[in-house]
Motif scaffolding. Structure first.
Motif, PDB file in Angstrom:
ATOM      1  N   ILE A   1     113.303  59.187  55.513  1.00 53.32           N
ATOM      2  CA  ILE A   1     111.889  59.482  55.682  1.00 53.32           C
ATOM      3  C   ILE A   1     111.426  58.926  57.018  1.00 53.32           C
ATOM      4  O   ILE A   1     111.687  57.784  57.361  1.00 53.32           O
TER       5      ILE A   1
ATOM      6  N   TRP B   1     102.770  66.817  50.573  1.00 56.88           N
ATOM      7  CA  TRP B   1     102.994  65.950  49.421  1.00 56.88           C
ATOM      8  C   TRP B   1     101.962  66.218  48.335  1.00 56.88           C
ATOM      9  O   TRP B   1     100.863  66.685  48.608  1.00 56.88           O
TER      10      TRP B   1
ATOM     11  N   LEU C   1     113.851  58.927  49.411  1.00 56.96           N
ATOM     12  CA  LEU C   1     113.661  60.099  48.562  1.00 56.96           C
ATOM     13  C   LEU C   1     114.563  59.965  47.350  1.00 56.96           C
ATOM     14  O   LEU C   1     115.712  59.556  47.469  1.00 56.96           O
TER      15      LEU C   1
ATOM     16  N   ASP D   1     118.646  65.586  51.065  1.00 59.94           N
ATOM     17  CA  ASP D   1     117.255  65.599  51.520  1.00 59.94           C
ATOM     18  C   ASP D   1     116.683  67.005  51.577  1.00 59.94           C
ATOM     19  O   ASP D   1     115.471  67.200  51.507  1.00 59.94           O
TER      20      ASP D   1
ATOM     21  N   ALA E   1     109.709  64.376  55.292  1.00 61.59           N
ATOM     22  CA  ALA E   1     110.735  64.115  54.274  1.00 61.59           C
ATOM     23  C   ALA E   1     112.149  64.300  54.767  1.00 61.59           C
ATOM     24  O   ALA E   1     113.093  63.943  54.084  1.00 61.59           O
TER      25      ALA E   1
ATOM     26  N   ALA F   1     109.106  60.403  46.696  1.00 57.09           N
ATOM     27  CA  ALA F   1     109.184  59.229  47.566  1.00 57.09           C
ATOM     28  C   ALA F   1     108.980  57.978  46.729  1.00 57.09           C
ATOM     29  O   ALA F   1     108.118  57.941  45.855  1.00 57.09           O
TER      30      ALA F   1
ATOM     31  N   ASN G   1     107.521  65.772  47.220  1.00 57.69           N
ATOM     32  CA  ASN G   1     107.589  66.504  48.483  1.00 57.69           C
ATOM     33  C   ASN G   1     107.742  68.000  48.226  1.00 57.69           C
ATOM     34  O   ASN G   1     108.566  68.414  47.403  1.00 57.69           O
TER      35      ASN G   1
END
Length: 661
Positions: free
Chosen positions: A534, A547, A445, A231, A520, A564, A557
């Motif tokens: 998320i 975004w 993600l 992430d 995110a 996403a 992101n």
């Protein structure tokens, strides 16, 4: 120099290294590091995090290193790694995400806390500790965070130009920490601690180069780089650090952590740049953590599994691919065995691990069959006989080091008693038993390279507002299944305006026009069962809330560069359970088959000999006799004519070695 001269020089250097002791041999080999392969097999060693959290001292570290040298080195455990916050002062108010307690040098680089690491005084850093570790025949590693510390940026420290040994200058001015720190790209789970640096700037690259040059000067052999993957992906930093490590004379193993929400596509982006990369969140001594790894590990095994639930991983086959100065390995995280601490704790080892003996065998067996690096986490000064025998088991270490064709094996059956009746369940696909389920939508993600990530459209609500809706694979008349409101961020503080140019054209997303924005990444370090990363939190100017909608319909992101996407998933009524199996081949032609019982009751697990060929690239085993034995019971079963079978305890495992010669 002539070719003959070069050959003689190399031969003499090899002979010299061979005749030196361990410490000097390490130094000699480092001088030839550019041509050495650092990682040929999954690395093994010990890491301080599970047992000492962040508060470990020099004395405690060296005590554990001594045990590794005396008891585990002969079994291939050679790395001893200091985990995070070795630069933080252990004083009142200091914890994982505190600010202002770190020790930094005149160039804004963190250095060891001299109270916990007394040999670091006088600018020595970790060099004295590394010398002692090398004298034990071991290799020394450290944990580092992304980019630059917030403390260095706040102090606006100068940047070292390692080529000149002075402050970095360009365009007739001296560059400082505030010029390179991306304040809006803070580490999501340590937002007060560290942030990314701008690798597009020569000054930002100079700072990263100065960090890793310093680590090499200290004698570091292993670097665990945190908050740059999964992430928190920062591919620019990973790429540049890999370049720097290639340039250094000292070979350094490069490891990425953590790996929540990692996909094989992400792994392909980094596997050639590193040696290890986490594919899970933090693993702790809970059965649900161990169980969660079965789904993750299978996604990174070879691509002959083509079930719908792992279609995103169809091009996997990531085990032991080409990496930095050698190979790279998907990492299932450290092994929390023995005496442990607690996540983020301010105290050292104070409790025994919670996994049962069978659960520990299951974990160690999976790690070995998946060829994950084996990094022990418990306090080795309290190493008990069971743990020692488990982590040094010859069959497991042979599999972890030399086995090939490692993959999940789906052709198994389970048999158990259901209210006094025997019930057999045939499993021809990997996954849990069929259960009642209902559809729901889930935000994830994902890599933007995947065409599946392109599915967002803009819907105009009125003259001043719009929303983004997921419109992928809808057969009925357009009716958005999932929508988010789009809005321009409004800074609340003057200092937030500083970062506005970096987000020009980007926007916030909310569910109902409130002050809670799509985020995110969580603001804490999470564990493996946490899949959906998320969430929504108070709107800020941080990049993880920024975004951008691309022309191809991907929602990107700004923090990680990931996209996403919305997935329709089925909510299981009965989570967990079932049985699993892995298969591999040995260097002597033997076949390894592991059975895993994830149920909360004992079951009998079986596999047909004729089905083994389906996983072994056409190898014919149906026309030969296979003698087999089981490792944990020590039982020799003799010839397996049609099937292999074992009664496996709750959360337990069976490991068969078949000789089909």
């Amino acid at each position: 120099m002539t070719n003959l001269g070069m050959i003689i020089t190399v031969a003499l250097s090899c002979l010299l290294c061979f005749n030196l002791g361990p410490h000097h041999r390490n130094f000699c080999e480092a001088s030839r590091g550019r041509k050495m392969k650092v990682v040929k097999h999954p690395p093994r060693g010990w890491n301080s995090y599970d047992s000492f959290s962040w508060i470990i001292t020099e004395e405690e570290f060296l005590e554990n290193a001594k045990i590794v040298s005396q008891k585990l080195l002969r079994h291939g455990y050679q790395y001893v790694v200091v985990d995070y916050l070795w630069y933080r002062r252990k004083v009142e108010g200091a914890y994982t995400d505190s600010l202002g307690f770190d020790v930094i040098d005149e160039w804004g680089r963190v250095i060891p806390d001299p109270e916990r690491w007394p040999s670091s005084r006088g600018g020595k850093g970790f060099s004295e500790v590394a010398k002692k570790v090398h004298a034990m025949g071991l290799k020394f590693g450290i944990h580092v965070m992304r980019g630059i510390s917030t403390q260095a940026v706040n102090a606006n420290m100068p940047i070292l130009d390692t080529t000149k040994g002075v402050a970095f200058e360009e365009s007739e001015r001296q560059w400082r920490a505030r010029d390179i720190g991306l304040t809006e790209k803070k580490c999501a789970w340590m937002s007060h601690g560290f942030m990314s640096v701008d690798t597009k700037l020569n000054a930002g690259r100079a700072f990263l180069r100065s960090l890793y040059q310093q680590y090499a000067d200290w004698g570091v052999d292993f670097v665990k780089n945190d908050c740059v993957f999964g992430d928190d992906l920062d591919l620019d930093e990973i790429r540049f650090v890999s370049e720097v490590l290639k340039e250094l004379d000292r070979p350094i193993v490069y490891s990425l952590s953590p790996g929540t929400s990692v996909t094989p596509a992400m792994a392909e982006d980094v596997s050639g740049l590193v040696n290890m990369y986490r594919i899970t969140g933090d693993d702790w001594d809970k059965w649900e953590h161990v169980e969660a790894h079965f789904n993750v590990s299978s996604k990174f095994a070879t691509h002959w599994l083509f079930i719908l639930s792992v279609r995103d991983f169809a091009a996997a086959d990531m085990i032991g691919t080409k990496g930095l100065r050698g190979k790279s390995w998907p990492d299932l995280d450290m092994l929390p065995l023995g005496w442990l601490s607690d996540p983020g704790s301010n105290e050292g080892p104070h409790r025994k691990g919670n996994l049962s003996l069978d659960e520990q065998r299951t974990q160690m067996t999976l790690w070995s069959m998946a060829k994950s690096p084996l990094m022990l986490g418990g306090d080795l000064t309290r190493l008990d006989d069971f743990t020692y025998n488990l982590v040094t088991d010859p069959a497991l270490l042979e599999i972890n080091t030399y086995s090939r064709h490692n993959k999940e094996f789906p052709y198994i059956t389970e048999r158990r008693d259901v209210k006094g009746r025997s019930k057999t369940v045939k499993r021809n696909l990997v996954g849990s038993n069929k259960v009642a389920a209902s559809d729901r939508h889930s935000l994830h993600l994902h890599t933007c390279k995947d065409q599946e990530a392109s599915g967002w459209v803009v819907e105009v609500i009125d003259q001043e507002s719009e929303r983004l809706c997921w419109n992928k694979n809808l057969r009925s008349k357009y009716k958005p299944p999932f929508c988010l409101y789009k809005r321009r961020p409004i800074p609340k503080l003057d200092k937030e305006m500083i970062y506005k140019p970096r987000h020009d054209g980007n926007f916030h997303l909310t569910t109902d026009r409130t002050n809670f924005c799509l985020d995110a990444s969580h603001n804490q370090k999470l564990t493996s069962p946490k899949i959906n990363r998320i969430s929504f939190s108070q709107c800020k100017w941080d990049a993880n809330q920024m975004w951008d909608l691309s022309l191809n319909g991907t929602l990107v992101n700004s923090y990680s560069g990931l996209c996403a996407m919305v997935k329709r998933v089925k909510s299981k009524v009965e989570p967990g359970g079932g049985v699993r199996s892995w298969i591999a081949t040995g260097r002597g032609g033997e076949i390894y088959v592991a059975f895993f019982n994830l149920n909360h009751e004992k079951v009998v697990i079986s596999a047909e000999i004729s089905d083994l060929a389906k996983a072994l690239l056409g190898r014919n085993v149906s026309r030969v006799s296979c003698n087999h034995k089981e490792v944990w019971s020590g039982k020799a079963y003799g010839v397996a004519n049609q099937a292999i079978s074992a009664s496996v305890k709750m959360h337990g495992s069976a490991l068969f070695v078949l000789d089909c010669s």
